[in-house]
Design an enzyme around this catalytic site. Structure first.
Site, PDB file in Angstrom:
ATOM      1  N   CYS A  86      -7.269  34.099  -3.608  1.00 27.22           N
ATOM      2  CA  CYS A  86      -6.463  33.224  -2.743  1.00 27.22           C
ATOM      3  C   CYS A  86      -7.007  33.126  -1.323  1.00 27.22           C
ATOM      4  O   CYS A  86      -6.979  32.059  -0.706  1.00 27.22           O
ATOM      5  CB  CYS A  86      -5.014  33.682  -2.736  1.00 27.22           C
ATOM      6  SG  CYS A  86      -4.765  35.396  -2.264  1.00 27.22           S
ATOM      7  N   ASP A 119      -0.601  26.151   0.020  1.00 32.83           N
ATOM      8  CA  ASP A 119      -0.594  27.385  -0.764  1.00 32.83           C
ATOM      9  C   ASP A 119      -1.606  27.283  -1.902  1.00 32.83           C
ATOM     10  O   ASP A 119      -1.528  26.363  -2.719  1.00 32.83           O
ATOM     11  CB  ASP A 119       0.808  27.609  -1.332  1.00 32.83           C
ATOM     12  CG  ASP A 119       0.991  29.008  -1.914  1.00 32.83           C
ATOM     13  OD1 ASP A 119      -0.028  29.671  -2.185  1.00 32.83           O
ATOM     14  OD2 ASP A 119       2.148  29.424  -2.091  1.00 32.83           O
ATOM     15  N   HIS A 170      -1.841  29.331  -4.402  1.00 33.67           N
ATOM     16  CA  HIS A 170      -1.353  30.064  -5.575  1.00 33.67           C
ATOM     17  C   HIS A 170      -0.800  29.132  -6.640  1.00 33.67           C
ATOM     18  O   HIS A 170       0.393  29.169  -6.982  1.00 33.67           O
ATOM     19  CB  HIS A 170      -0.291  31.081  -5.156  1.00 33.67           C
ATOM     20  CG  HIS A 170      -0.791  32.111  -4.209  1.00 33.67           C
ATOM     21  ND1 HIS A 170      -0.740  31.954  -2.845  1.00 33.67           N
ATOM     22  CD2 HIS A 170      -1.388  33.298  -4.427  1.00 33.67           C
ATOM     23  CE1 HIS A 170      -1.265  33.011  -2.266  1.00 33.67           C
ATOM     24  NE2 HIS A 170      -1.668  33.853  -3.199  1.00 33.67           N
TER      25      HIS A 170
END
Length: 524
Positions: free
Chosen positions: A159, A406, A408
């Site tokens: 990430c 993000d 993720h």
């Protein structure tokens, strides 16, 4: 509709957490075990030996991959609250929605009718288009195996690399297309999910209500663009049935080229394969978690290597000990031109990365206002950091909430070598925000300067922000210094292999069984 997963089990900066837990060690191969297994596999591929560890490693990696694909492969349609009265700042741009809410409740504005399709875009439309134009790089699965490992996905560990990719992508967008560029199809990707309801008088709106304000505007915008696109398509069809890449719009070609540089294959200059390879000199390997400081140096090395194949005319400077040395930046950017009676200097654009720590184990509230002021600057290209165990790419704020992208969310790999690859999975249309209080103190701030004059203005503006009244008599986040690092006895930080200065591993220190993320920084 693309959205991001709320799962938060990602980057960990403490030394204890950088090592897999006992339960994970049973699933993940150890460094020496993996190295020996792959060396044996490469040296004697035709001579399998009993109990060959690399086959076991493959099975373990496949199990972890399957688990992470399930964990990060689903989406949640969550509601995000935005204030109608407070402005939103997005990478130096300010957007106010209060006037749009008033106009939507006024029947004379013509929203939603076919009589006002030629009206200029509203502030809300401009914000959504600007946000959706940022390049969104997330977990990918089923890409070619990373060299020296058994991984075919970065789910669960990559990430921070993805956040660093997004920051670099924003710098390249500004460098090659300017900050004013927006993706023409950004609003076409938006799908309103709100049901009709009466206008709210509250000063706060959640995302569906926010979408209700937008839905009629999007319909109007979509109808106008559909008609324009139909005309363009008909014109192109008359000229040529199959549109080649050479006939594509120049900006669209640049847009696609930038995304292709971050493709998930070994030849992409800024793809995960290359970044993991450059991280090896910092003691990192595929499957490890990366900190924002190490990622900054990995990005620097990737751009240096790419200069040999791609004429980017850009360089990366990574600040040392929270100090930007102007002389070192000038050395990187000024290029002596040969020929002519008088030697002249050319300028190479620069991305300045400043690894900082904004507190001890949590964010010090005294730095909150300074972070806001930095995100208001147009020269800022974002912040890579996140919240504990969860890397994010911060690009703006509203009130006391950070706006972010993000990584993720696990998506299938896209073959970016095709000239007509789909772009939708590289752009996020769902704005999300997070409270400042949840921000992890370890982060890296990014700036961009195209010309020498831009760099000088950047130094002045950022210095004013760092010396603002709210931070008087306190240590600033970082500083600008005249001259060179070697003038301050920091010449060891100016070597061409700066990664050695940010190694986290301190396994040789006796009696140190637990360390935290503060080991990567020096406190004043």
């Amino acid at each position: 509709m693309n959205s991001v997963s709320p799962s938060s089990v990602q980057y960990i900066q403490s030394q204890e957490d950088l090592r897999p837990s006992d339960s994970k060690r049973r699933l993940l191969p150890g460094p020496s075990e993996r190295e020996n297994s792959w060396n044996g596999h490469c040296n004697s591929a035709d001579k399998p030996q009993p109990n060959e560890p690399d086959e076991v490693d493959k099975i373990k990696a496949k199990l972890m991959t399957a688990w992470n694909n399930v964990k990060y492969g689903w989406v949640v349609k969550a509601r995000t609250n935005f204030s109608k009265t407070s402005p939103i700042f997005l990478l130096g741009r300010c957007y106010c929605f209060e006037s749009e809410a008033d106009s939507q409740s006024n029947p004379n504005t013509g929203y939603g009718t076919g009589d006002n399709q030629n009206a200029p875009p509203t502030t809300v439309e401009l914000f959504r288009k600007d946000f959706a134009s940022r390049i969104w790089l997330t977990y990918r699965r089923e890409f070619p195996q990373l060299e020296g490992s058994v991984w075919t996905t970065d789910c669960g560990w990559g990430c921070m690399l993805r956040s660093g990719q997004m920051l670099l992508a924003q710098g390249l967008l500004v460098h090659l297309l300017s900050r004013n560029w927006t993706w023409p199809d950004a609003l076409l990707s938006v799908e309103s999910e709100a049901e009709p309801r009466s206008p709210s008088k509250s000063n706060t709106a959640n995302l569906p209500t926010f979408s209700e304000v937008l839905s009629l505007q999007f319909d109007r915008s979509r109808s106008l663009r559909d008609s324009q696109r139909t005309t363009v398509t008909q014109t192109r069809a008359q000229r040529q049935d199959n549109v080649d890449q050479s006939n594509m719009d120049k900006e669209e070609m640049e847009h696609r080229k930038i995304i292709s540089w971050f493709g998930d294959h070994p030849k992409a200059p800024f793809g995960v394969h290359q970044l993991v390879e450059y991280g090896k000199s910092s003691g990192k390997k595929a499957g490890d978690w990366y900190g924002p400081s190490i990622v900054a140096h990995i990005i620097k090395r990737a751009v240096e290597k790419a200069e040999g194949t791609e004429p980017l005319n850009i360089t990366i400077y990574v600040a040392q000990d929270c100090t930007v040395y102007k002389g070192d930046v000038l050395n990187l950017c000024e290029i002596r031109l040969k020929g002519g009676k008088v030697p002249s200097l050319d300028w190479k654009s620069v991305v300045i990365l400043v690894p900082v720590r904004l507190g001890g184990e949590s964010l010090n509230p005294v730095y909150m206002q300074c972070v806001k002021e930095i995100l208001k600057l147009e020269c800022c290209i974002g912040i890579i950091g996140g919240k504990p165990k969860h890397s994010l790419y911060f690009i703006g704020f509203q009130d006391d909430f950070l706006l972010y992208l993000d990584p993720h969310y696990c998506q299938p790999v896209v073959d970016v070598t095709k000239h007509d690859f789909l772009l939708e999975s590289f752009h996020c249309i769902s704005p999300r925000k997070m409270s400042f209080s949840k921000m992890d103190p370890s982060c890296t701030v990014g700036f961009y300067a195209k010309t020498k004059e831009d760099f000088e203005n950047l130094c002045k503006m950022v210095t004013v922000v760092l010396g603002s009244s709210s931070l008087k008599e306190k240590y600033p986040i970082f500083t600008f210094a005249e001259g060179y690092a070697q003038d301050y006895s920091l010449d060891e930080h100016c070597t061409r292999k700066p990664d050695k200065t940010v190694l986290i591993s301190k396994s040789g220190r006796p009696g140190n069984s637990k360390q935290n993320s503060t080991d990567e920084f020096v406190f004043l």
